[in-house]
Design a protein around this motif. Structure first.
Motif, mmCIF file in Angstrom:
data_model
loop_
_atom_site.group_PDB
_atom_site.id
_atom_site.type_symbol
_atom_site.label_atom_id
_atom_site.label_comp_id
_atom_site.label_asym_id
_atom_site.label_seq_id
_atom_site.Cartn_x
_atom_site.Cartn_y
_atom_site.Cartn_z
ATOM 1 N N TYR A 402 5.434 10.676 -18.527
ATOM 2 C CA TYR A 402 4.839 9.351 -18.731
ATOM 3 C C TYR A 402 4.021 9.003 -17.493
ATOM 4 C CZ TYR A 402 8.998 7.940 -16.018
ATOM 5 O OH TYR A 402 9.971 7.821 -15.061
ATOM 6 N N LYS A 403 2.896 8.332 -17.715
ATOM 7 C CA LYS A 403 1.960 8.084 -16.623
ATOM 8 C C LYS A 403 2.503 7.106 -15.590
ATOM 9 C CE LYS A 403 -0.705 4.406 -18.928
ATOM 10 N NZ LYS A 403 -2.059 3.998 -19.381
ATOM 11 N N GLU A 404 3.514 6.311 -15.970
ATOM 12 C CA GLU A 404 4.039 5.304 -15.040
ATOM 13 C C GLU A 404 4.848 5.919 -13.906
ATOM 14 O OE1 GLU A 404 3.067 3.311 -18.811
ATOM 15 O OE2 GLU A 404 4.306 5.062 -18.315
ATOM 16 N N TYR A 405 5.216 7.206 -14.010
ATOM 17 C CA TYR A 405 5.957 7.775 -12.875
ATOM 18 C C TYR A 405 5.053 7.924 -11.665
ATOM 19 C CZ TYR A 405 8.651 10.428 -9.650
ATOM 20 O OH TYR A 405 9.278 10.806 -8.487
ATOM 21 N N SER A 406 3.866 8.483 -11.844
ATOM 22 C CA SER A 406 2.979 8.736 -10.716
ATOM 23 C C SER A 406 1.594 8.125 -10.872
ATOM 24 C CB SER A 406 2.796 10.253 -10.510
ATOM 25 O OG SER A 406 4.008 10.911 -10.295
ATOM 26 N N GLU A 407 0.985 8.338 -12.028
ATOM 27 C CA GLU A 407 -0.446 8.090 -12.180
ATOM 28 C C GLU A 407 -0.853 6.663 -11.845
ATOM 29 O OE1 GLU A 407 -3.778 8.321 -15.733
ATOM 30 O OE2 GLU A 407 -2.091 9.719 -15.760
ATOM 31 N N VAL A 408 -0.040 5.706 -12.229
ATOM 32 C CA VAL A 408 -0.427 4.309 -12.012
ATOM 33 C C VAL A 408 -0.398 3.923 -10.534
ATOM 34 C CG1 VAL A 408 0.334 3.612 -14.311
ATOM 35 C CG2 VAL A 408 1.930 3.477 -12.393
ATOM 36 N N PHE A 409 0.194 4.770 -9.682
ATOM 37 C CA PHE A 409 0.274 4.466 -8.254
ATOM 38 C C PHE A 409 -0.799 5.168 -7.430
ATOM 39 C CE2 PHE A 409 4.626 3.985 -9.902
ATOM 40 C CZ PHE A 409 4.879 2.681 -9.522
ATOM 41 N N PHE A 410 -1.570 6.071 -8.040
ATOM 42 C CA PHE A 410 -2.582 6.790 -7.290
ATOM 43 C C PHE A 410 -3.642 5.832 -6.741
ATOM 44 C CE2 PHE A 410 -1.772 10.736 -10.116
ATOM 45 C CZ PHE A 410 -0.817 11.211 -9.241
ATOM 46 N N GLY A 411 -4.073 6.101 -5.513
ATOM 47 C CA GLY A 411 -5.120 5.287 -4.921
ATOM 48 C C GLY A 411 -4.821 4.946 -3.476
ATOM 49 N N PRO A 412 -5.661 4.129 -2.870
ATOM 50 C CA PRO A 412 -5.537 3.835 -1.434
ATOM 51 C C PRO A 412 -4.454 2.826 -1.073
ATOM 52 C CG PRO A 412 -7.397 2.651 -2.362
ATOM 53 C CD PRO A 412 -6.878 3.534 -3.459
ATOM 54 N N ASP A 413 -3.804 2.228 -2.057
ATOM 55 C CA ASP A 413 -2.802 1.206 -1.740
ATOM 56 C C ASP A 413 -1.483 1.790 -1.254
ATOM 57 O OD1 ASP A 413 -4.561 -0.784 -2.463
ATOM 58 O OD2 ASP A 413 -3.753 -1.002 -4.494
ATOM 59 N N HIS A 414 -1.222 3.052 -1.579
ATOM 60 C CA HIS A 414 0.058 3.670 -1.233
ATOM 61 C C HIS A 414 -0.144 4.854 -0.303
ATOM 62 C CE1 HIS A 414 0.953 1.576 -5.041
ATOM 63 N NE2 HIS A 414 2.146 1.403 -4.522
ATOM 64 N N LYS A 415 0.704 4.950 0.707
ATOM 65 C CA LYS A 415 0.700 6.077 1.628
ATOM 66 C C LYS A 415 1.836 7.044 1.268
ATOM 67 C CE LYS A 415 -2.690 4.825 4.353
ATOM 68 N NZ LYS A 415 -3.940 5.630 4.453
ATOM 69 N N VAL A 416 1.598 8.320 1.532
ATOM 70 C CA VAL A 416 2.564 9.356 1.182
ATOM 71 C C VAL A 416 3.599 9.525 2.282
ATOM 72 C CG1 VAL A 416 2.866 11.818 0.713
ATOM 73 C CG2 VAL A 416 0.911 10.592 -0.258
ATOM 74 N N LEU A 417 4.858 9.658 1.876
ATOM 75 C CA LEU A 417 5.949 10.041 2.773
ATOM 76 C C LEU A 417 6.493 11.381 2.297
ATOM 77 C CD1 LEU A 417 6.618 6.727 1.894
ATOM 78 C CD2 LEU A 417 7.778 6.994 4.092
ATOM 79 N N ARG A 418 6.946 12.199 3.224
ATOM 80 C CA ARG A 418 7.458 13.509 2.867
ATOM 81 C C ARG A 418 8.809 13.771 3.539
ATOM 82 N NH1 ARG A 418 3.462 16.822 0.418
ATOM 83 N NH2 ARG A 418 5.275 18.128 0.009
#
Length: 457
Positions: A402-418
């Protein structure tokens, strides 16, 4: 010098292989699915049984759900995906689906909903689990993408463990006496290794197309080219971060991104979350206990803006997501990417601080058995590590299931943590696993390490 943000990538290979093609044994996967589901539920039970009454139903912060919401939401997601989608069963309680839809109701609104009581939520989650184990026993791990290699069961185990980490954050935020205990990590000698490690430039394989339970944003595997760079051997420690504070780091706009400077000024932020100065020392509150900030532990509860400001102050920068993953997975001896820094074996206690075995990060330099082939330590566990990268899809990305797991969050508003934290279970932590959040978030178990370009790159 190559701009570190200009990593190049090309997609290669299929997005997913069948279990047979990848050589997975169905019964071994079934046993793994059972073990991970049981482990997750045991942890959920611990986190929701160590407090009672208002501590289960109250909201400790607008950023968090009441614990009882998380409990019922865990059961509802399991019902929707394992009982209905995989098992083809009728809904048990369709009327509660909307109550526990995370996208329909923001966290700040959830206490006002007609939620199940703690007793009702426990009964519901237990009922769903009993039926889900029957579905697991009867499911063939082939035929559909949802069931291939037991993906749906792995997805639900990861989902529950992710909410367990969220509930642990709620425990950290709550006021009141200590409710959780765990032994401290083993003491280790003061780390005397090099402060930084050189990661060679060139291409490597980022992401995965073969990890059976990898989530959509980790896929597909693709080649990524990065310039040579140096990265910290260990995460930045409390002691190092205190030097930034004492040098006036929070009072000097030179080190801060404009939005970060505005944010810390508006909210009067002068230290990591849960820290306070007491005379000549710093104290912190950790799960209901006040203690002296331990200098050798990785700093935790800092936002992206704080991590970025420290890196600038130190004359360095945050690593890109691609740089972080190359440092964590690249094995120059075989010119390949491994599943984890230490190789392809699943995490064991000697490799990393995971699974809430401890309620704190281990001292910097711990877990030598878990270091990468290049000599970088504690890339998995202890603290989530902020990177400089925005959360974006890989080339060839396909949303699933489902797209709500990842796709809706893509973009410059969120930074990646690893990398995961001490609060992350091994099932929800891999060398390819990607987390993301707003750059202002500090309640999460977030730290960082810094990097710098190699001379001449």
């Amino acid at each position: 010098m190559t701009d570190p943000t200009m990593d190049t990538a090309t997609a290669t290979g299929p997005a997913v292989e069948t279990a047979a093609e990848a050589g997975f044994d169905a019964e071994a996967l079934r046993e793994r699915a059972l073990a991970t589901l049981v482990t997750a539920r045991d942890r959920t039970t611990l986190l929701t049984s160590c407090v009672e009454g208002p501590d289960l139903t109250a909201q400790v912060s607008p950023l968090m759900s009441p614990l009882v919401w998380d409990l019922a939401h865990i059961g509802n997601q399991e019902e929707q995906w394992l009982l209905r989608a995989v098992g083809g069963q009728e809904a048990i309680r369709p009327e509660i689906d909307s109550l526990y839809d995370a996208f329909e109701h923001p966290r700040a609104e959830r206490p006002k909903l007609p939620l199940l009581s703690p007793a009702e939520a426990r009964r519901y989650a237990a009922d769903v689990r009993g039926r889900a184990l029957d579905v697991l026993e009867a499911t063939a791990f082939h035929g559909t993408r949802l069931t291939e290699a037991g993906f749906a069961f792995g997805m639900i185990a990861q989902h529950e463990q992710q909410h367990d980490e969220t509930m642990l954050i709620t425990h950290q935020l709550r006021k009141g006496p200590q409710a959780l205990t765990a032994p401290d990590p083993d003491p280790v000698p003061l780390f005397a290794g090099p402060a930084e490690v050189l990661v060679p430039g060139g291409p490597f394989t980022m992401g995965t197309s073969t990890e059976p339970w990898a989530l959509d944003n980790e896929r597909p595997a693709h080649r990524r080219d990065v310039a040579p760079f140096f990265i910290d051997t260990t995460p930045v420690t409390n002691g190092a971060y205190q030097a930034f504070i004492e040098d006036g780091g929070y009072d000097d706009p030179r080190w801060w991104a404009p939005r970060g400077w505005e944010h810390i000024r508006r909210h009067a932020i002068t230290a990591p979350l849960f820290w306070r100065r007491d005379g000549g020392q710093w104290l912190r509150r950790r799960f209901g206990v006040t203690e002296v900030v331990p200098a050798r532990e990785p700093v935790v509860h800092v936002c992206w803006y704080e991590a970025d400001a420290y890196a600038r102050w130190a004359g360095r920068r945050l690593p890109t997501e691609a740089e972080w993953e190359k440092a964590a997975r690249y094995d120059p001896a075989g010119d390949r990417s491994t599943r984890y820094p230490w190789g392809d074996a699943d995490p064991a206690p000697e490799h990393a601080n995971l699974g809430q075995r401890h309620l704190r990060p281990a001292p910097a330099g711990s877990y030598p058995a878990g270091e990468s082939p290049l000599g970088v330590r504690q890339l998995i566990g202890d603290v989530w590590e902020w990177t400089s990268s925005d959360f974006l899809p890989y080339p060839g990305f396909r949303a699933f299931p489902y797209k709500e797991y990842s796709e809706v969050f893509f973009g410059p508003d969120h930074k990646v943590l690893r990398g995961g934290s001490f609060a992350v279970d091994p099932v929800a932590c891999r060398g390819t696993f990607r987390n993301w959040d707003y750059p202002i978030r500090r309640q999460i178990f977030s730290g960082f390490r810094t990097a710098r370009p190699a001379e001449g790159s």
